[in-house]
Write an enzyme that holds these catalytic residues in place. Structure first.
Site, PDB file in Angstrom:
ATOM      1  N   TYR A 100      -5.132  -0.462  -4.419  1.00 55.97           N
ATOM      2  CA  TYR A 100      -3.926   0.479  -4.165  1.00 55.97           C
ATOM      3  C   TYR A 100      -3.535   0.763  -5.670  1.00 55.97           C
ATOM      4  O   TYR A 100      -3.439  -0.098  -6.346  1.00 55.97           O
ATOM      5  CB  TYR A 100      -2.914  -0.407  -3.608  1.00 55.97           C
ATOM      6  N   LYS A 140      12.313   9.218  13.049  1.00 56.81           N
ATOM      7  CA  LYS A 140      12.952   9.926  12.262  1.00 56.81           C
ATOM      8  C   LYS A 140      12.072  11.419  12.044  1.00 56.81           C
ATOM      9  O   LYS A 140      12.866  12.289  11.692  1.00 56.81           O
ATOM     10  CB  LYS A 140      12.964   9.299  10.820  1.00 56.81           C
ATOM     11  N   GLN A 173      15.095  -1.394   4.470  1.00 54.30           N
ATOM     12  CA  GLN A 173      13.906  -1.089   5.307  1.00 54.30           C
ATOM     13  C   GLN A 173      13.482  -2.398   5.813  1.00 54.30           C
ATOM     14  O   GLN A 173      13.032  -2.776   6.790  1.00 54.30           O
ATOM     15  CB  GLN A 173      12.987  -0.103   4.933  1.00 54.30           C
ATOM     16  N   GLN A 195       4.269   5.486  -5.036  1.00 59.83           N
ATOM     17  CA  GLN A 195       5.673   6.056  -4.756  1.00 59.83           C
ATOM     18  C   GLN A 195       6.911   5.431  -5.346  1.00 59.83           C
ATOM     19  O   GLN A 195       7.869   6.191  -5.331  1.00 59.83           O
ATOM     20  CB  GLN A 195       5.516   6.017  -3.151  1.00 59.83           C
ATOM     21  N   ASN A 221      12.983  -3.953   9.652  1.00 57.43           N
ATOM     22  CA  ASN A 221      11.621  -4.342  10.182  1.00 57.43           C
ATOM     23  C   ASN A 221      11.644  -5.870  10.510  1.00 57.43           C
ATOM     24  O   ASN A 221      11.183  -6.476  11.575  1.00 57.43           O
ATOM     25  CB  ASN A 221      10.724  -4.115   9.184  1.00 57.43           C
ATOM     26  N   TRP A 235       1.015  -1.260  -0.072  1.00 56.02           N
ATOM     27  CA  TRP A 235       0.170  -0.127   0.019  1.00 56.02           C
ATOM     28  C   TRP A 235       0.860   1.409  -0.064  1.00 56.02           C
ATOM     29  O   TRP A 235       1.914   1.339   0.753  1.00 56.02           O
ATOM     30  CB  TRP A 235      -0.922  -0.211   1.172  1.00 56.02           C
ATOM     31  N   GLN A 267      -8.136  -7.285   9.271  1.00 54.89           N
ATOM     32  CA  GLN A 267      -6.963  -6.449   9.189  1.00 54.89           C
ATOM     33  C   GLN A 267      -7.311  -5.030   9.503  1.00 54.89           C
ATOM     34  O   GLN A 267      -7.646  -4.198   8.932  1.00 54.89           O
ATOM     35  CB  GLN A 267      -6.674  -6.404   7.646  1.00 54.89           C
ATOM     36  N   GLY A 300       5.849  -2.237   4.875  1.00 57.88           N
ATOM     37  CA  GLY A 300       5.912  -1.672   3.636  1.00 57.88           C
ATOM     38  C   GLY A 300       7.406  -1.173   3.355  1.00 57.88           C
ATOM     39  O   GLY A 300       8.129  -1.071   4.484  1.00 57.88           O
ATOM     40  N   ALA A 358       3.354   3.172  13.004  1.00 63.09           N
ATOM     41  CA  ALA A 358       2.412   4.345  12.652  1.00 63.09           C
ATOM     42  C   ALA A 358       2.803   5.279  11.564  1.00 63.09           C
ATOM     43  O   ALA A 358       3.306   6.559  11.778  1.00 63.09           O
ATOM     44  CB  ALA A 358       2.342   5.100  14.010  1.00 63.09           C
TER      45      ALA A 358
END
Length: 336
Positions: free
Chosen positions: A54, A216, A291, A27, A295, A21, A177, A285, A209
């Protein structure tokens, strides 16, 4: 990677789910998106979540392409139906039998697969009889095009009636979800207890969140260039509720807790949601492969009770707990 059963079923999924998403088809360029999916696979993630809405179906296409060449039986591919797609005509939205059937077949084509492991009602549809929705879902299961059924952002009452209808039709709802993080705990009061009773697990989105729990974003300062908070394609709107100095100041106080636990801030946030035994998986994501690795470090982590208590003490003044916020997530009228 660790694996957990999804609801009251024999179906296992990875503790970390890769979701696309706000990234794939929007993006992130396709080559970068594929690199992120490959990083997820390399990290042991086998569960992938998307939705037809999406990037107006593009995200499903990108995910389908990125997963080509993988052994299908070793993957769990999830998608969702409800939101407006295509030209957004009067039947291009909602949970009517027409939209569900057409959307399921279109998702199968875009994902380049013969079946969907988990097909989810992306929101509750107030304009379609729930009996019609559940019958369409049950038919897809009987046709072998869908293996398991789930929902997203349903209230406790909606889960209860949906699960009862599914049972009457000889199928089962096994998942919900919802949004869930150390800052957003609205499911804890009603949705989680009801889900435990019904044999439903949570597959949670936004465990960090929208990036705020990475630390950051600093109070009193402009967000970093290229971050979610600067994205004008939808990301900035989603993160806005947390971009307050009182929230950002509290989040900064989590840094020593994460350091003592030997985790990054992002991994601490993901590990926090996984401490809830009703959570089967946390959706992450990524816009960069590194990244993903960060995670995934949360998988298999047990946070001691004193660490959980420290996190609660730090965040308590800015945590959202109102169960009514779940009810707000489903529009009372369709967009189209």
């Amino acid at each position: 990677m660790r694996f957990r059963y999804l609801g009251n079923s024999g179906f296992k999924i990875s503790e970390i789910t890769y979701g696309n998403w706000l990234t794939h088809g929007s993006q992130v360029e396709n080559d970068q998106a594929t690199a992120c999916v490959r990083a997820a696979l390399d990290a042991g993630i086998t569960t992938f979540d998307t939705a037809d809405v999406y990037a107006n179906t593009k995200a499903e296409t990108v995910l389908g392409q990125a997963l080509q060449g993988q052994r299908r039986e070793s993957l769990e591919i999830f998608t969702k139906v409800f939101g407006p797609t295509g030209p957004k005509g009067h039947n291009d939205v909602g949970l009517s039998r027409k939209h569900i059937m057409e959307s399921a077949h279109a998702s199968l084509r875009r994902l380049q697969t013969d079946y969907i492991d988990l097909y989810q009602a992306h929101r509750f549809d107030y304009e379609t009889p729930l009996e019609e929705t559940m019958q369409a879902f049950a038919d897809l299961v009987r046709q072998g095009k869908v293996l398991y059924l789930g929902v997203s952002e349903w209230t406790a009452d909606q889960l209860r009636i949906g699960a009862a209808l599914a049972k009457e039709l000889g199928v089962q709802l096994i998942s919900n979800q919802p949004q869930y993080s150390a800052l957003w705990r609205v499911i804890e009061g009603e949705v989680v207890p009801t889900s435990r009773e019904l044999g439903i697990s949570q597959i949670v989105w936004s465990p960090i969140a929208q990036g705020v729990l990475t630390g950051k974003y600093l109070p009193g300062q402009q967000p970093p260039a290229g971050s979610r908070a600067t994205d004008d394609k939808g990301g900035a709107n989603m993160i806005r509720r947390w971009m307050r100095d009182d929230v950002l100041e509290r989040v900064q106080q989590l840094k020593p807790i994460a350091a003592d636990a030997g985790l990054s801030m992002a991994a601490l946030a993901v590990a926090w949601v996984l401490q809830n035994d009703n959570v089967a998986s946390a959706i992450i994501g990524a816009s960069r492969p590194e990244q993903v690795a960060d995670n995934v470090a949360a998988a298999g982590v047990t946070l001691p009770a004193d660490v959980m208590a420290q996190i609660d003490e730090v965040l308590d003044p800015v945590v959202e707990r109102d169960p009514a916020r779940t009810l707000e997530s489903s529009p009372k009228q369709r967009e189209a």
